[in-house]
Write an enzyme that holds these catalytic residues in place. Structure first.
Site, PDB file in Angstrom:
ATOM      1  N   SER A  94       0.877  -1.182   0.000  1.00  0.00           N
ATOM      2  CA  SER A  94       0.000   0.000   0.000  1.00  0.00           C
ATOM      3  C   SER A  94       0.909   1.226   0.000  1.00  0.00           C
ATOM      4  CB  SER A  94      -0.944  -0.005   1.205  1.00  0.00           C
ATOM      5  OG  SER A  94      -0.236  -0.264   2.393  1.00  0.00           O
ATOM      6  N   GLU A 118       1.417   5.552   0.755  1.00  0.00           N
ATOM      7  CA  GLU A 118       0.948   6.800   1.383  1.00  0.00           C
ATOM      8  C   GLU A 118       1.383   8.002   0.552  1.00  0.00           C
ATOM      9  OE1 GLU A 118       1.417   7.653   5.773  1.00  0.00           O
ATOM     10  OE2 GLU A 118       2.582   9.315   4.936  1.00  0.00           O
ATOM     11  N   ARG A 166      -3.943  10.655  16.579  1.00  0.00           N
ATOM     12  CA  ARG A 166      -4.025  11.806  17.461  1.00  0.00           C
ATOM     13  C   ARG A 166      -3.510  13.026  16.708  1.00  0.00           C
ATOM     14  NH1 ARG A 166       0.216  12.756  21.872  1.00  0.00           N
ATOM     15  NH2 ARG A 166       1.167  13.469  19.946  1.00  0.00           N
ATOM     16  N   ASP A 169       0.093  15.232  14.949  1.00  0.00           N
ATOM     17  CA  ASP A 169       1.189  16.070  15.419  1.00  0.00           C
ATOM     18  C   ASP A 169       0.655  17.455  15.724  1.00  0.00           C
ATOM     19  OD1 ASP A 169       3.365  14.364  15.467  1.00  0.00           O
ATOM     20  OD2 ASP A 169       3.670  14.513  13.313  1.00  0.00           O
ATOM     21  N   ASP A 211       3.963   1.857  24.396  1.00  0.00           N
ATOM     22  CA  ASP A 211       3.461   1.911  23.017  1.00  0.00           C
ATOM     23  C   ASP A 211       2.625   0.676  22.689  1.00  0.00           C
ATOM     24  OD1 ASP A 211       4.397   4.385  22.093  1.00  0.00           O
ATOM     25  OD2 ASP A 211       6.386   3.568  21.661  1.00  0.00           O
ATOM     26  N   LYS A 265      -6.017   0.923  21.451  1.00  0.00           N
ATOM     27  CA  LYS A 265      -6.578   1.446  20.191  1.00  0.00           C
ATOM     28  C   LYS A 265      -7.295   0.324  19.418  1.00  0.00           C
ATOM     29  CE  LYS A 265      -2.802   3.646  18.564  1.00  0.00           C
ATOM     30  NZ  LYS A 265      -2.000   4.599  17.765  1.00  0.00           N
ATOM     31  N   GLN A 274       5.264   3.381  12.196  1.00  0.00           N
ATOM     32  CA  GLN A 274       6.213   4.432  11.842  1.00  0.00           C
ATOM     33  C   GLN A 274       7.389   3.737  11.139  1.00  0.00           C
ATOM     34  OE1 GLN A 274       6.909   7.240  10.867  1.00  0.00           O
ATOM     35  NE2 GLN A 274       6.405   8.409  12.720  1.00  0.00           N
ATOM     36  N   PHE A 278      14.275  13.710  10.136  1.00  0.00           N
ATOM     37  CA  PHE A 278      12.909  13.236  10.315  1.00  0.00           C
ATOM     38  C   PHE A 278      12.890  12.105  11.364  1.00  0.00           C
ATOM     39  CE2 PHE A 278       9.125  11.233   7.887  1.00  0.00           C
ATOM     40  CZ  PHE A 278       8.238  11.899   8.715  1.00  0.00           C
ATOM     41  N   HIS A 321       3.760  -1.196   3.780  1.00  0.00           N
ATOM     42  CA  HIS A 321       3.152   0.116   3.500  1.00  0.00           C
ATOM     43  C   HIS A 321       4.280   1.107   3.210  1.00  0.00           C
ATOM     44  CE1 HIS A 321       0.059   3.252   3.842  1.00  0.00           C
ATOM     45  NE2 HIS A 321       0.925   3.954   4.561  1.00  0.00           N
TER      46      HIS A 321
HETATM   47  P1  FAD Z   1      -0.998   7.613  19.670  1.00  0.00           P
HETATM   48  O1  FAD Z   1      -0.715   6.199  19.286  1.00  0.00           O
HETATM   49  O2  FAD Z   1      -2.346   7.881  20.177  1.00  0.00           O
HETATM   50  O3  FAD Z   1       0.099   8.118  20.716  1.00  0.00           O
HETATM   51  C1  FAD Z   1       1.479   7.900  20.493  1.00  0.00           C
HETATM   52  C2  FAD Z   1       2.117   7.335  21.752  1.00  0.00           C
HETATM   53  O4  FAD Z   1       1.967   8.290  22.817  1.00  0.00           O
HETATM   54  C3  FAD Z   1       1.429   6.066  22.222  1.00  0.00           C
HETATM   55  O5  FAD Z   1       2.018   4.891  21.658  1.00  0.00           O
HETATM   56  C4  FAD Z   1       1.589   6.144  23.725  1.00  0.00           C
HETATM   57  O6  FAD Z   1       2.846   5.649  24.102  1.00  0.00           O
HETATM   58  C5  FAD Z   1       1.536   7.648  24.003  1.00  0.00           C
HETATM   59  N1  FAD Z   1       0.174   8.114  24.324  1.00  0.00           N
HETATM   60  C6  FAD Z   1      -0.580   8.992  23.605  1.00  0.00           C
HETATM   61  N2  FAD Z   1      -1.769   9.230  24.215  1.00  0.00           N
HETATM   62  C7  FAD Z   1      -1.751   8.495  25.355  1.00  0.00           C
HETATM   63  C8  FAD Z   1      -2.684   8.325  26.433  1.00  0.00           C
HETATM   64  N3  FAD Z   1      -3.847   8.988  26.466  1.00  0.00           N
HETATM   65  N4  FAD Z   1      -2.338   7.473  27.429  1.00  0.00           N
HETATM   66  C9  FAD Z   1      -1.165   6.809  27.412  1.00  0.00           C
HETATM   67  N5  FAD Z   1      -0.242   6.938  26.423  1.00  0.00           N
HETATM   68  C10 FAD Z   1      -0.531   7.763  25.408  1.00  0.00           C
HETATM   69  N6  FAD Z   1       0.512  13.021  11.770  1.00  0.00           N
HETATM   70  C11 FAD Z   1      -0.279  13.971  11.214  1.00  0.00           C
HETATM   71  O7  FAD Z   1      -0.382  15.079  11.721  1.00  0.00           O
HETATM   72  N7  FAD Z   1      -0.967  13.690  10.054  1.00  0.00           N
HETATM   73  C12 FAD Z   1      -0.934  12.473   9.445  1.00  0.00           C
HETATM   74  O8  FAD Z   1      -1.589  12.257   8.418  1.00  0.00           O
HETATM   75  C13 FAD Z   1      -0.130  11.437  10.047  1.00  0.00           C
HETATM   76  N8  FAD Z   1      -0.072  10.194   9.510  1.00  0.00           N
HETATM   77  C14 FAD Z   1       0.619   9.200  10.172  1.00  0.00           C
HETATM   78  C15 FAD Z   1       0.559   7.894   9.681  1.00  0.00           C
HETATM   79  C16 FAD Z   1       1.220   6.860  10.352  1.00  0.00           C
HETATM   80  C17 FAD Z   1       1.123   5.449   9.818  1.00  0.00           C
HETATM   81  C18 FAD Z   1       1.977   7.141  11.539  1.00  0.00           C
HETATM   82  C19 FAD Z   1       2.712   6.039  12.247  1.00  0.00           C
HETATM   83  C20 FAD Z   1       2.051   8.447  12.015  1.00  0.00           C
HETATM   84  C21 FAD Z   1       1.368   9.488  11.357  1.00  0.00           C
HETATM   85  N9  FAD Z   1       1.386  10.799  11.826  1.00  0.00           N
HETATM   86  C22 FAD Z   1       0.597  11.770  11.234  1.00  0.00           C
HETATM   87  C23 FAD Z   1       2.208  11.167  12.987  1.00  0.00           C
HETATM   88  C24 FAD Z   1       1.400  11.079  14.297  1.00  0.00           C
HETATM   89  O9  FAD Z   1       0.375  12.018  14.302  1.00  0.00           O
HETATM   90  C25 FAD Z   1       2.359  11.358  15.457  1.00  0.00           C
HETATM   91  O10 FAD Z   1       3.290  10.323  15.615  1.00  0.00           O
HETATM   92  C26 FAD Z   1       1.641  11.683  16.759  1.00  0.00           C
HETATM   93  O11 FAD Z   1       2.619  12.193  17.663  1.00  0.00           O
HETATM   94  C27 FAD Z   1       1.010  10.451  17.378  1.00  0.00           C
HETATM   95  O12 FAD Z   1      -0.171  10.096  16.734  1.00  0.00           O
HETATM   96  P2  FAD Z   1      -0.811   8.620  16.960  1.00  0.00           P
HETATM   97  O13 FAD Z   1      -2.231   8.628  16.586  1.00  0.00           O
HETATM   98  O14 FAD Z   1       0.010   7.576  16.354  1.00  0.00           O
HETATM   99  O15 FAD Z   1      -0.692   8.620  18.533  1.00  0.00           O
END
Ligand code: FAD
Length: 288
Positions: free
Chosen positions: A7, A9, A99, A101, A152, A159, A170, A210, A259
């Site tokens: 896939s 991105e 969530r 950045d 993590d 999730k 990542q 990065f 991916h």
């Molecule tokens: P989460 O998995 O929710 O959090 C990351 C880590 O922080 C967790 O593993 C955990 O250890 C800790 N954590 C977070 N919240 C909690 C909680 N409430 N309780 C306990 N621990 C917690 N960013 C963008 O802005 N736009 C994009 O389109 C984008 N695409 C992405 C695609 C992929 C495949 C990946 C891997 C990352 C992408 N990112 C993107 C980056 C991502 O937004 C960042 O890495 C961000 O800091 C974490 O988002 P997440 O949803 O993976 O976080």
């Protein structure tokens, strides 16, 4: 070695020239028959409209399954869910739920007062509001905000339990990193597929910066190899060799789906896929 599923991105274009580049990238990679393609959502929620336009254009003009990235940043719950509902009405039911950045200049994520406070909340709301296929991020090298490697894994489990169907990792540089994470996830009871995220190295300096930002560990041997390759003008050959070797090890170790973070540049991803036996599917119509 069986050819893996793949896939791709993409990121949404911000200019006319970038739109052409995305179009060319999609055109070059579509014949490899990806399982799906996805379009990112700019850091800080900055590309809400552009992401939507790119997703819709790919959905309307190709037969590719397209996933829209969606984050919790800088939007109320209603606004975020409205975006998802609009996608569903157009026939796009794949979401990469993140969530997100923080916006430029902010060091950490601050939820909008009426927004989702974390990814689990977003996933649950998506699950309750439609029939979405939900993918999430995962971190084989520790996420900068994680308190331990296990944090993590535990968070990924939450999730998946909240309703996510698959995880995309990542990027990372060594297959061992992925296998260690996959084993820890299995031990924690995660049975959803975990797709390794592969970043073809277009420019070593940028890739290192990065990697530092997102917590991916850079092995010394890779740094040394690129220093030599840059001196001899062989970066592209090295990038293809390194990624092909990494992907082969992953596939040999049981990863059936890779991916690729294409950065809207099809060339390296295309060559790596070919080296892995992912072949072009052309029809008579395509060549006529
Ligand atoms: P989460 O998995 O929710 O959090 C990351 C880590 O922080 C967790 O593993 C955990 O250890 C800790 N954590 C977070 N919240 C909690 C909680 N409430 N309780 C306990 N621990 C917690 N960013 C963008 O802005 N736009 C994009 O389109 C984008 N695409 C992405 C695609 C992929 C495949 C990946 C891997 C990352 C992408 N990112 C993107 C980056 C991502 O937004 C960042 O890495 C961000 O800091 C974490 O988002 P997440 O949803 O993976 O976080």
């Amino acid at each position: 070695m069986p050819a893996p599923h793949v896939s791709f991105e993409f990121f949404p274009p911000r200019s006319v020239e970038a739109s052409f580049r995305l179009h060319e990238t999609v055109k070059a990679l579509a014949p490899l028959k990806p399982e799906f393609v996805s379009v990112t959502y700019g850091a800080g929620g900055t590309t809400r409209r552009l992401t939507h336009e790119a997703v819709s254009a790919i959905h309307r003009t190709t037969d590719l399954r397209v996933a829209a990235h969606l984050t919790c940043v800088d939007a109320t719950r209603d606004e975020t869910l409205e975006i998802a509902r609009t996608y569903a009405a157009e026939g796009v039911t794949d979401i990469v739920a993140l969530r997100g950045d923080p916006p430029k200049g902010a060091s950490r994520f601050e939820p909008h007062p009426e927004g989702f406070t974390d990814t689990c909340e977003l996933i649950s709301a998506l699950r309750d509001s439609g029939d979405f296929t939900i993918r999430v991020g995962a971190y084989p090298d520790r996420h900068p905000e994680a308190t331990s490697d296990l944090a993590d894994v535990e968070w990924l489990k939450r999730k998946i339990d909240a309703g996510a169907h698959e995880a995309i990792t990542q990027f990372f540089f060594e297959a061992e990193t992925f296998f260690r994470f996959r084993d820890a996830c299995e031990k924690a009871g995660i049975d959803a597929p975990i797709l390794p995220g592969i970043l073809p190295i277009e420019h070593w300096g940028n890739t290192k910066r990065f990697a530092q930002r997102c917590g991916a560990k850079v092995p010394d041997w890779l740094d040394e190899a690129f220093a030599l390759a840059e001196r001899d003008g062989r970066e592209e050959l090295l990038a293809i060799a390194v990624a092909t070797e990494l992907c082969s090890e992953l596939v040999e170790g049981g990863a059936g789906h890779l991916h690729f973070y294409t950065l809207n540049k099809p060339h390296l991803t295309h060559d790596i896929c070919h080296a892995l036996g992912v072949v072009q599917h052309a029809s008579l119509q395509d060549v006529a």
